[in-house]
Design a protein around this motif. Structure first.
Motif, PDB file in Angstrom:
ATOM      1  N   UNK A  76       0.822  -1.203   0.000  1.00 49.21           N
ATOM      2  CA  UNK A  76       0.000   0.000   0.000  1.00 49.21           C
ATOM      3  C   UNK A  76       0.858   1.256   0.000  1.00 49.21           C
ATOM      4  N   UNK A  77       0.215   2.399  -0.068  1.00 50.88           N
ATOM      5  CA  UNK A  77       0.904   3.690  -0.033  1.00 50.88           C
ATOM      6  C   UNK A  77       0.477   4.446   1.218  1.00 50.88           C
ATOM      7  N   UNK A  78       1.231   5.477   1.562  1.00 59.29           N
ATOM      8  CA  UNK A  78       0.968   6.183   2.814  1.00 59.29           C
ATOM      9  C   UNK A  78       1.159   7.685   2.658  1.00 59.29           C
ATOM     10  N   UNK A  79       0.584   8.405   3.618  1.00 65.74           N
ATOM     11  CA  UNK A  79       0.737   9.857   3.699  1.00 65.74           C
ATOM     12  C   UNK A  79       0.627  10.240   5.164  1.00 65.74           C
ATOM     13  N   UNK A  80       1.041  11.463   5.481  1.00 61.07           N
ATOM     14  CA  UNK A  80       0.958  11.942   6.847  1.00 61.07           C
ATOM     15  C   UNK A  80       2.277  11.839   7.572  1.00 61.07           C
ATOM     16  N   UNK A  82       3.867  10.725  11.728  1.00 61.14           N
ATOM     17  CA  UNK A  82       3.531  10.158  13.027  1.00 61.14           C
ATOM     18  C   UNK A  82       3.147  11.287  13.983  1.00 61.14           C
ATOM     19  N   UNK A  83       1.995  11.163  14.704  1.00 59.16           N
ATOM     20  CA  UNK A  83       1.173   9.970  14.874  1.00 59.16           C
ATOM     21  C   UNK A  83      -0.052   9.893  13.973  1.00 59.16           C
ATOM     22  N   UNK A  84      -0.252  10.837  13.049  1.00 56.13           N
ATOM     23  CA  UNK A  84      -1.451  10.854  12.188  1.00 56.13           C
ATOM     24  C   UNK A  84      -1.070  10.356  10.796  1.00 56.13           C
ATOM     25  N   UNK A  85      -1.355   9.083  10.536  1.00 52.31           N
ATOM     26  CA  UNK A  85      -0.940   8.459   9.279  1.00 52.31           C
ATOM     27  C   UNK A  85      -2.145   7.961   8.500  1.00 52.31           C
ATOM     28  N   UNK A  86      -2.014   7.967   7.163  1.00 47.31           N
ATOM     29  CA  UNK A  86      -3.033   7.447   6.268  1.00 47.31           C
ATOM     30  C   UNK A  86      -2.414   6.311   5.462  1.00 47.31           C
ATOM     31  N   UNK A  87      -3.099   5.169   5.394  1.00 51.42           N
ATOM     32  CA  UNK A  87      -2.624   4.007   4.643  1.00 51.42           C
ATOM     33  C   UNK A  87      -3.709   3.612   3.660  1.00 51.42           C
ATOM     34  N   UNK A  88      -3.355   3.477   2.364  1.00 50.92           N
ATOM     35  CA  UNK A  88      -4.374   3.256   1.340  1.00 50.92           C
ATOM     36  C   UNK A  88      -3.891   2.297   0.263  1.00 50.92           C
ATOM     37  N   UNK A  95      -6.501  -3.897  -3.448  1.00 51.68           N
ATOM     38  CA  UNK A  95      -7.200  -3.316  -2.306  1.00 51.68           C
ATOM     39  C   UNK A  95      -7.507  -1.839  -2.546  1.00 51.68           C
ATOM     40  N   UNK A  96      -8.698  -1.406  -2.108  1.00 52.46           N
ATOM     41  CA  UNK A  96      -9.081   0.002  -2.159  1.00 52.46           C
ATOM     42  C   UNK A  96      -9.168   0.600  -0.759  1.00 52.46           C
ATOM     43  N   UNK A  97      -8.934  -0.227   0.263  1.00 48.57           N
ATOM     44  CA  UNK A  97      -9.093   0.210   1.655  1.00 48.57           C
ATOM     45  C   UNK A  97      -8.255   1.428   1.989  1.00 48.57           C
ATOM     46  N   UNK A  98      -8.832   2.329   2.778  1.00 47.81           N
ATOM     47  CA  UNK A  98      -8.106   3.462   3.352  1.00 47.81           C
ATOM     48  C   UNK A  98      -8.320   3.434   4.862  1.00 47.81           C
TER      49      UNK A  98
END
Length: 299
Positions: A76-80, A82-88, A95-98
């Motif tokens: 997956x890919x990520x943004x943000x 620590x401690x506020x992270x987004x994984x998608x 997978x389309x999960x975020x």
């Protein structure tokens, strides 16, 4: 004759100097993870084998297990940060999960419109971009923008590819670099810059590769490690630094590996996990860089 000279000389050094040093090992050996910085409080989540849900946090010396993802996955890919992270996104499958980490636990958010793995992701937990990636049966140039609530399709990037790295501060400013475009190896050195509206091809990496790590911003980025098949060994230690104009090779990783991830800045980045050859690793490396000074000398 009979006099003396009062000379003033100015010395300017050659720019930033940096090196990788060994950090604390992760609790689990894994590759194809994702993560965010800063280096002293970095987060790592997901990964192999089989798409795990493990989340770990770094405190500058050791890793500690945190609350797990709702959906285990890898690539997956990520943004943000620590401690506020987004994984998608991610695999197995497309997978389309975020999911959003609020410092304590992961919460399901709106899915991507196009499920896929091996994307370039950058931005913040409320202002992120998902670029290109693998969408079977071939790579895609699809790009989606996240506004903290939902994903919306925006202009495609110029070259469809997968397994690239990315750097950027929000969904209006970032770069993607490296990767490959199957069929075949077809390694890419391409760097593309996003200005919030359109993509522009800019200076290429010096070394084309896929499955590399990335960190930083549009004008100050780091590219490290990666895979260069069919060369043997194909897991490389190459590190390059981008200054907004060109990529420059700097000090290598201590251990060459592909599928490495990390987060931070060009002065302080953490690189962790990956494949140094056969098997997976729990190794962590810390990048530290500082600019040399300018001195005035008087005789």
């Amino acid at each position: 004759p009979g006099g003396y000279l009062n000379n003033t000389e100015e010395f300017t050094s050659g720019g930033p100097v940096g090196a990788w040093s060994t950090g604390g090992n992760m609790n689990a050996s894994s590759a194809e993870r994702s993560g965010v910085g800063p280096a002293t409080t970095a987060l790592a989540f997901g990964g192999t084998p089989g798409g795990i849900a493990l989340t770990e946090q770094y405190n500058g010396s050791t890793w500690t297990a945190k609350n797990v993802l709702n959906t285990g996955r890898q690539d997956g890919a990520s943004a943000g940060t620590s401690p506020a992270a987004l994984y998608f996104g991610g695999t197995p499958g497309a997978k389309a999960n975020t999911e959003l980490l609020n410092g304590t636990s992961w919460t399901n958010k709106a899915d991507l419109n196009l499920g896929r793995g091996y994307m370039g992701g950058f931005g913040t937990s409320t202002s992120a971009l998902a670029a290109s990636g693998g969408a079977p049966p071939a790579p895609t140039s699809n790009v989606e923008e996240y506004n903290g609530t939902s994903w919306a399709e925006v202009q495609n990037n110029n070259t469809a590819r997968r397994a690239m790295a990315a750097a950027g501060v929000d969904n209006n400013s970032g770069i993607i670099f490296g990767g490959n475009s199957p069929p075949g190896t077809n390694l890419k050195a391409l760097t593309e810059s996003w200005n919030g509206t359109s993509w522009t091809e800019i200076t290429d990496l010096n070394s084309a590769r896929l499955s590399l790590g990335g960190s930083g911003t549009t004008t100050a980025a780091l590219a490290f490690g990666g895979d260069q098949p069919p060369a043997s060994p194909n897991h490389v230690a190459i590190t390059e630094e981008y200054n907004g104009v060109a990529w420059t090779e700097v000090a290598d990783l201590n251990v060459g590996r592909s599928l490495i991830v990390g987060g931070g800045t060009t002065s302080s980045t953490l690189g962790f996990g990956g494949e140094p050859g056969s098997g997976q690793t729990s190794a962590t490396e810390e990048w530290s860089s500082s600019s040399n000074v300018v001195k005035t000398l008087t005789d």
